[in-house]
Design an enzyme around this catalytic site. Structure first.
Site, PDB file in Angstrom:
ATOM      1  N   ASP A  40      -7.178   0.555  34.792  1.00 33.60           N
ATOM      2  CA  ASP A  40      -7.541  -0.857  34.452  1.00 33.60           C
ATOM      3  C   ASP A  40      -8.138  -1.233  32.970  1.00 33.60           C
ATOM      4  O   ASP A  40      -9.070  -2.095  32.856  1.00 33.60           O
ATOM      5  CB  ASP A  40      -8.603  -1.179  35.364  1.00 33.60           C
ATOM      6  N   HIS A 243       8.259   5.907   7.917  1.00 33.33           N
ATOM      7  CA  HIS A 243       7.658   5.328   8.989  1.00 33.33           C
ATOM      8  C   HIS A 243       6.823   6.210   9.461  1.00 33.33           C
ATOM      9  O   HIS A 243       6.110   6.226  10.648  1.00 33.33           O
ATOM     10  CB  HIS A 243       8.432   4.629   9.975  1.00 33.33           C
ATOM     11  N   ASP A 260       0.664   2.875   3.149  1.00 32.09           N
ATOM     12  CA  ASP A 260       1.178   1.669   3.373  1.00 32.09           C
ATOM     13  C   ASP A 260       0.316   1.152   4.550  1.00 32.09           C
ATOM     14  O   ASP A 260       0.526   1.466   5.654  1.00 32.09           O
ATOM     15  CB  ASP A 260       2.658   1.751   3.704  1.00 32.09           C
ATOM     16  N   ASP A 271       0.426  -6.781   3.453  1.00 27.16           N
ATOM     17  CA  ASP A 271       1.299  -5.455   3.476  1.00 27.16           C
ATOM     18  C   ASP A 271       1.374  -4.889   2.008  1.00 27.16           C
ATOM     19  O   ASP A 271       2.109  -5.452   1.202  1.00 27.16           O
ATOM     20  CB  ASP A 271       2.700  -5.958   3.944  1.00 27.16           C
ATOM     21  N   HIS A 354      16.165   1.935   1.628  1.00 32.79           N
ATOM     22  CA  HIS A 354      15.738   0.598   2.450  1.00 32.79           C
ATOM     23  C   HIS A 354      15.891  -0.533   1.360  1.00 32.79           C
ATOM     24  O   HIS A 354      15.945  -0.389   0.147  1.00 32.79           O
ATOM     25  CB  HIS A 354      14.368   0.752   2.841  1.00 32.79           C
ATOM     26  N   HIS A 358      10.862  -7.964   2.811  1.00 30.42           N
ATOM     27  CA  HIS A 358      11.254  -8.788   3.962  1.00 30.42           C
ATOM     28  C   HIS A 358      10.119  -9.850   3.980  1.00 30.42           C
ATOM     29  O   HIS A 358       9.092 -10.018   3.177  1.00 30.42           O
ATOM     30  CB  HIS A 358      11.040  -7.725   5.092  1.00 30.42           C
ATOM     31  N   HIS A 365       7.160  -8.244   9.783  1.00 29.53           N
ATOM     32  CA  HIS A 365       8.287  -8.626   9.249  1.00 29.53           C
ATOM     33  C   HIS A 365       8.525  -9.852   9.885  1.00 29.53           C
ATOM     34  O   HIS A 365       8.988 -10.213  11.194  1.00 29.53           O
ATOM     35  CB  HIS A 365       9.115  -7.558   9.942  1.00 29.53           C
ATOM     36  N   GLU A 394       9.118  -3.869  -2.648  1.00 30.54           N
ATOM     37  CA  GLU A 394       8.627  -2.587  -2.243  1.00 30.54           C
ATOM     38  C   GLU A 394       9.687  -1.566  -2.517  1.00 30.54           C
ATOM     39  O   GLU A 394      10.025  -1.084  -1.790  1.00 30.54           O
ATOM     40  CB  GLU A 394       8.110  -2.391  -0.901  1.00 30.54           C
ATOM     41  N   TYR A 398      12.153   8.654  -2.694  1.00 33.12           N
ATOM     42  CA  TYR A 398      11.807   9.850  -1.775  1.00 33.12           C
ATOM     43  C   TYR A 398      12.604  11.020  -1.820  1.00 33.12           C
ATOM     44  O   TYR A 398      13.950  10.774  -1.784  1.00 33.12           O
ATOM     45  CB  TYR A 398      11.784   9.124  -0.399  1.00 33.12           C
ATOM     46  N   ARG A 415       6.423   4.878  -3.224  1.00 37.12           N
ATOM     47  CA  ARG A 415       6.369   3.407  -2.974  1.00 37.12           C
ATOM     48  C   ARG A 415       5.409   2.543  -3.361  1.00 37.12           C
ATOM     49  O   ARG A 415       4.287   2.880  -3.203  1.00 37.12           O
ATOM     50  CB  ARG A 415       6.739   3.194  -1.435  1.00 37.12           C
ATOM     51  N   GLU A 417       4.266  -1.475  -3.149  1.00 35.56           N
ATOM     52  CA  GLU A 417       4.589  -2.751  -2.750  1.00 35.56           C
ATOM     53  C   GLU A 417       3.458  -3.630  -2.820  1.00 35.56           C
ATOM     54  O   GLU A 417       2.365  -3.489  -2.556  1.00 35.56           O
ATOM     55  CB  GLU A 417       4.557  -2.401  -0.950  1.00 35.56           C
TER      56      GLU A 417
END
Length: 448
Positions: A40, A243, A260, A271, A354, A358, A365, A394, A398, A415, A417
């Site tokens: 609950d 991620h 990040d 971000d 990547h 964005h 996003h 960004e 890697y 990275r 950003e």
């Protein structure tokens, strides 16, 4: 702080104007349902972004209905006042107070929705609704339509079309007004402070989740309601996992830390990504790659001006990154060829996989097409940047261990950003409160 309903009233008016221009109809936008976590206990509630964009209303069990006809109306259906439930769950506006506070033409209890909707849909030319997002709501809409169709012999017509209302709202949300930009600036300040706090506190021996706790502390301490997304706190080889979520890995002397993370403030996201050495001092190879990524970000930011395409910044960053990969030997010139060869064949994707940005807004996003409408020749060019858009910048590198990859660069993930607001003359970075230059980062970490 007092609530300002004006921006939300204006947005409803803009959507109603678009609907009238297309022939009129009825828009139905529900908020998000509550979701049970276990037994609950619910997950922390977060309203639907489309619904909030039009209402400013944060309670669950609510629907906004906009009627675009001879007389346009905005109607809120929400939970009724219930003093007993308020003892357990907190304050409820109820329809009467919600109508006044949020500027609706009318407000009713959510229990009246099924009874009211067939009459509101009767003779409406179209329904503006996002089908396919909620099976329960879709079934409810079908029942309302059946109720209207049952009146056909009385001369009542059911709506003849269903229009995806999110298409209209996406284009509205893509362009931020001054109210939204102000919120995003404040979110950027809070997030920058959190990153600075993490840099000052970081040292070998700490664990990733301990740094995450410092971020969350700073977010909440400064008024943010939530993180905008699951914070990435990655040290050593984990920094090469795009991620990765903060785990229990230990920060080690000589390793980098990639964070990040951004807060959400009054439903608007920030971000930010920064990469820094756990011991406060970049090694030679770390600094070498870091300077390449920073130069790539600067090149991308220079392309964020009105009239440029969304992908121009990415292309500029790729060019700098690819040249850096050749210069450092990450890519073997004898094997991959020239810079142009590397870009055309995509060899750079071994270390940068990547896009450079964005859209950013109520969602990290955020909504909005990335391409303009089709041109006369059928092509769909990348979207032209215009004032009011907000996007992230960004780039990264890697480096996983592998054959032919110089060992001194292994397990280095970097990275950088920031959030960029497109202005009339260029762009404004909203997240400059945390350093990104090597010397400035090292100086900040010495303060810790």
């Amino acid at each position: 702080m007092s609530f300002n309903a004006t921006p939300f009233i204006e947005r409803r008016a803009r959507l109603l104007a678009s609907m009238r221009k297309a022939g009129g109809g009825v828009a139905i936008i529900p908020t998000a349902p509550e979701v049970m976590r276990n037994r609950d206990a619910d997950y922390p509630y977060r309203h639907d972004s489309y619904f909030y964009y039009l209402t400013g209303f944060t309670e669950p069990e609510a629907v906004v209905v906009l009627v675009a006809g001879k007389e346009s109306r905005s109607i809120l259906f929400c939970r009724d006042k219930n003093l007993e439930r308020e003892i357990w769950d907190g304050y409820r506006f109820g329809p009467q107070a919600a109508q006044q506070q949020f500027g609706f033409d009318a407000a009713h209890a959510i229990d009246e929705l099924d009874k009211s909707m067939p009459a509101l849909l009767a003779d409406a030319p179209a329904i503006y609704y996002a089908l396919g997002h909620d099976d329960k709501r879709d079934a409810q809409l079908q029942r309302w339509l059946q109720g209207v169709r049952a009146l056909a012999r009385s001369g009542v017509a059911a709506p003849g079309a269903v229009v995806d209302v999110s298409v209209l709202l996406d284009d509205m949300r893509l362009f931020k007004d001054s109210f939204e930009i102000d919120l995003m600036k404040r979110a950027g300040v809070i997030s920058a402070e959190a990153h600075c706090r993490a840099m000052r506190i970081a040292r070998p021996g700490l664990l990733e989740y301990q740094l995450e706790a410092e971020l969350l502390h700073e977010f909440r301490r400064n008024g943010s309601q939530y993180p905008a997304y699951g914070s990435i706190v990655a040290t050593g080889a984990n920094s090469c996992v795009l991620h990765y979520r903060a785990g229990d890995a230990e920060l080690k002397d000589g390793d980098l830390v990639l964070i990040d993370a951004g807060c959400e403030l009054d439903s608007y996201a920030s971000d930010i990504t920064r990469t820094f050495p756990a011991n406060g001092k970049f090694s030679g190879p770390q600094k070498e790659l870091y300077e390449i990524v920073l130069a790539a970000q600067n090149a991308a930011v220079a392309e964020i001006v009105p009239g440029k395409r969304f992908m121009d910044g990415h292309d500029a960053a790729v060019r700098v990154l690819a040249q850096g990969m050749l210069d450092t030997g990450l890519l073997d010139k004898n094997r991959v060829g020239s810079l142009q060869d590397v870009i055309e064949k995509g060899d750079y994707r071994q270390f940068y996989m990547h896009r450079t940005g964005h859209w950013l807004g109520m969602d990290v996003h955020d909504v909005g097409d990335y391409r303009d409408p089709p041109a006369a020749d059928g092509s769909k060019p990348w979207r032209t940047l215009q004032p009011g858009m907000v996007l992230t910048v960004e780039p990264g590198i890697y480096v996983r261990p592998g054959e032919g990859v110089p060992e001194k660069y292994w397990n280095i993930g970097i990275r950088i950003e920031d959030d960029a607001h497109v202005t009339a003359t260029g762009c404004e970075l909203l997240t400059t409160g945390v350093p990104s230059k090597v010397d400035d980062i090292e100086a900040l970490m010495r303060q810790g």
